[in-house]
Design a protein around this motif. Structure first.
Motif, short mmCIF file in Angstrom:
data_model
loop_
_atom_site.label_atom_id
_atom_site.label_comp_id
_atom_site.label_asym_id
_atom_site.label_seq_id
_atom_site.Cartn_x
_atom_site.Cartn_y
_atom_site.Cartn_z
N THR A 23 1.47 3.07 4.15
CA THR A 23 2.60 2.41 4.81
C THR A 23 3.51 3.36 5.56
O THR A 23 4.68 3.05 5.80
N LYS A 31 -3.74 -6.78 8.82
CA LYS A 31 -2.79 -6.67 7.72
C LYS A 31 -3.25 -5.57 6.76
O LYS A 31 -4.41 -5.17 6.76
N GLU A 33 -3.05 -4.69 2.63
CA GLU A 33 -2.73 -5.22 1.32
C GLU A 33 -3.29 -4.29 0.26
O GLU A 33 -4.47 -3.97 0.27
N GLY A 36 -2.57 -6.37 -4.03
CA GLY A 36 -2.13 -7.72 -3.70
C GLY A 36 -0.77 -7.76 -3.04
O GLY A 36 -0.20 -8.82 -2.87
N ILE A 37 -0.27 -6.59 -2.65
CA ILE A 37 1.06 -6.49 -2.03
C ILE A 37 0.89 -6.31 -0.53
O ILE A 37 0.13 -5.46 -0.07
N ASP A 38 1.60 -7.11 0.25
CA ASP A 38 1.57 -7.01 1.71
C ASP A 38 2.28 -5.73 2.14
O ASP A 38 3.49 -5.58 1.93
#
Length: 168
Positions: A23, A31, A33, A36-38
């Motif tokens: 990130t 996307k 992930e 399970g986190i965007d």
């Protein structure tokens, strides 16, 4: 506890991919992930659980090894005695004790790599991204660093994503 490799020539996008997964960069489309986190909406939650070590380590050049680890420890929210204990443990783990009072700009490439790895362990990541962690190192030093990484991975059960252009 798994290790994944990304193999490709220079310029193929390996570092960019790790920067997106950790990130530090936003993707142009699609996307991200992890757990399970965007990663686009909640990158801070991913950064709590991952870390990255680059083969081209870049730290505050005038700070010592110890001071750099304290600085990054503060960025990860470590405080007081807990940060001091963590920094000391990482200095010991990566055999940096002799060099802890030397400024980053005076370190050898191998010592810079060890500092980068130590920094990447400050937040006890579940996933560690290693971007060409042995680039520019002597073969003997490369072997020792890979052994250290394997040992830490086995002890902590973390997942490692490793990039390299070294076909060996």
């Amino acid at each position: 506890g798994e290790t994944f490799g990304i193999l490709g020539p220079n310029g193929a996008g390996k570092t960019t991919l790790l920067s997106i997964l950790s990130t530090l960069l936003l993707p142009d489309r699609g996307k991200v992930e992890i757990f399970g986190i965007d990663g686009i909406q909640n990158g801070h939650r991913i950064r709590e659980r991952v870390n990255i070590s680059s083969g081209n380590a870049n730290f505050l050049w005038s700070l010592t090894v110890r001071d750099n680890l304290h600085f990054y420890g503060m960025l990860y929210g470590l405080t007081g005695k807990g940060r001091e204990e963590k920094v000391k443990a990482l200095i010991d783990l990566f055999d940096l004790k002799e060099h802890q009072n030397i400024s980053f700009d005076r370190l050898s490439t191998g010592m810079k790599q060890r500092l980068s790895l130590a920094k990447s362990m400050l937040n006890d990541p579940a996933v560690l991204f290693l971007d060409e962690p042995t680039v520019g190192l002597d073969p003997e030093v490369s072997v020792r660093i890979r052994e250290k990484i394997r040992s830490i991975q086995k002890e902590r059960g973390m997942t490692i994503l490793l990039t390299t252009h070294n076909m060996k």
